[in-house]
Design a protein around this motif. Sequence first.
Motif, PDB file in Angstrom:
ATOM      1  N   PRO A  24      32.647  35.098 -14.233  1.00 48.05           N
ATOM      2  CA  PRO A  24      32.891  36.792 -13.738  1.00 48.05           C
ATOM      3  C   PRO A  24      31.999  36.996 -12.885  1.00 48.05           C
ATOM      4  CG  PRO A  24      32.765  35.790 -16.548  1.00 48.05           C
ATOM      5  CD  PRO A  24      32.954  34.931 -15.497  1.00 48.05           C
ATOM      6  N   ARG A  25      32.321  37.948 -11.612  1.00 44.44           N
ATOM      7  CA  ARG A  25      31.148  38.618 -11.169  1.00 44.44           C
ATOM      8  C   ARG A  25      31.232  38.372  -9.723  1.00 44.44           C
ATOM      9  NH1 ARG A  25      29.156  39.033 -16.126  1.00 44.44           N
ATOM     10  NH2 ARG A  25      27.161  37.687 -15.292  1.00 44.44           N
ATOM     11  N   ASP A  48      34.905  38.761  -8.099  1.00 44.51           N
ATOM     12  CA  ASP A  48      35.637  39.521  -8.061  1.00 44.51           C
ATOM     13  C   ASP A  48      35.359  40.439  -6.884  1.00 44.51           C
ATOM     14  OD1 ASP A  48      35.666  38.778 -10.301  1.00 44.51           O
ATOM     15  OD2 ASP A  48      34.739  40.231 -11.570  1.00 44.51           O
ATOM     16  N   SER A 100      39.424  37.279  -6.378  1.00 41.96           N
ATOM     17  CA  SER A 100      40.270  37.492  -7.784  1.00 41.96           C
ATOM     18  C   SER A 100      40.105  39.346  -8.335  1.00 41.96           C
ATOM     19  CB  SER A 100      38.454  37.334  -9.047  1.00 41.96           C
ATOM     20  OG  SER A 100      39.874  37.624 -10.114  1.00 41.96           O
ATOM     21  N   ASN A 143      41.797  42.266  -9.669  1.00 43.63           N
ATOM     22  CA  ASN A 143      42.019  42.904 -11.361  1.00 43.63           C
ATOM     23  C   ASN A 143      41.948  41.737 -12.479  1.00 43.63           C
ATOM     24  OD1 ASN A 143      41.768  45.783 -10.338  1.00 43.63           O
ATOM     25  ND2 ASN A 143      44.243  45.348  -9.773  1.00 43.63           N
ATOM     26  N   GLY A 144      41.034  40.617 -12.225  1.00 45.22           N
ATOM     27  CA  GLY A 144      41.331  39.601 -13.229  1.00 45.22           C
ATOM     28  C   GLY A 144      42.359  38.618 -13.243  1.00 45.22           C
TER      29      GLY A 144
END
Length: 382
Positions: free
Chosen positions: A232-233, A236, A257, A259-260
């Motif tokens: 995560p992050r 992103d 990435s 929208n995930g």
Amino acid sequence: MVMKNSYDVIIVGAGSMGMSAGYHLAKRGVRTLLIDSFDPPHDQGSHHGEPRLIRHAYSGGKPYIHLALEADRLWRELEEASGQKLLVRSGVLNMANQSVSKFASRFPDAEEAGVQVERLDATEVHRRWPGIVLPESYEAMYEPNAGYLHSERCVAAYRKLALAEGATLLPYNPVQHIQADRAGVRVRTHAGEFTAEQLIVSAGAWFKSLEPFVSLPIRAVRKTVGWFRTEPRLYDAGAFPGFTLGTDHGGYYGFPSINGNGLKIGRHDGGLPWAPGQQAAPFGHLEQDEGDLRRTLAAFLPQAAGDLLQGAVCKYELTPDENFIIDRHPAYANVLVAGGFSGHGFKFASAVGSLLADLIQLVPTSVEVDTFSLSRFNQIKS
């Protein structure tokens, strides 16, 4: 819908370049028919599986830099006309082993054109983007005003606006025969025969299906891309740029990435030969489909080498020198051919469409079209 059979211009191939040209011509009042074997935007060409990078400090020198800047302006116009967000200025980080590629030659041309660029070493790259690990032999060039385009949205926006301007689209109609002479052109599909004064052929990886009417030094190849789960992050959108990566084992490109959905990465070189009519093997058919991408992530973006979330196959259309072909047919002055765009072409689609409209209407253009001339290939057949 009752279709006419006579137009000012017919466009064979309504993908990225063709749909853009159709919009620009229709907007100028030219009676335009777009013909495609599928229903654009679709997954049988090179524009699906968005996004696509847009950058301006180009290795092709001034002609490509100027075309990229004009394309950027026209993408912003399309955003305004369509009311959609199409271009995201994420920045683009170009990285390479100095034994493979050097960026020094790009800086003077970029600065002369007003393109903002920064030169970074491996340490500075890691400081700014901790998810990237580069050996000391690597250098980088960062373009803060570059980014990526939502390619399928772009094609769909051009389609909607082209039709609103009066263009006609004939999807699911492979071309069966083309005839041309000084008086005009005739194009036959299963829907009938259509005539026009001029013709644009922008058939992408499907050019071989139009031989012998046009025979270009374009080879079509199967290419794969993958989306991988990330920490995560770190990778992103909003925090991580688009990127290119030149290694001893191949050239790669990718995106943050969004929208995930995972970090997207593809390999520019290599690929399996493909011909119209063949079924392209699905993603995962070969070990290297995922393996090349995963090994590259593990080496340079290690926390992006998570689970494969999605894989996709697309088709490249490549000339021997990987430069575009934008020129008149060697036998018919009323026929334009536009091809060889894959690998780096989508970003230019807005400007190429406008250029094709200019060439159709004999409007003076500032684009150095000689760069894209057919004459550089001795093996062209008329």
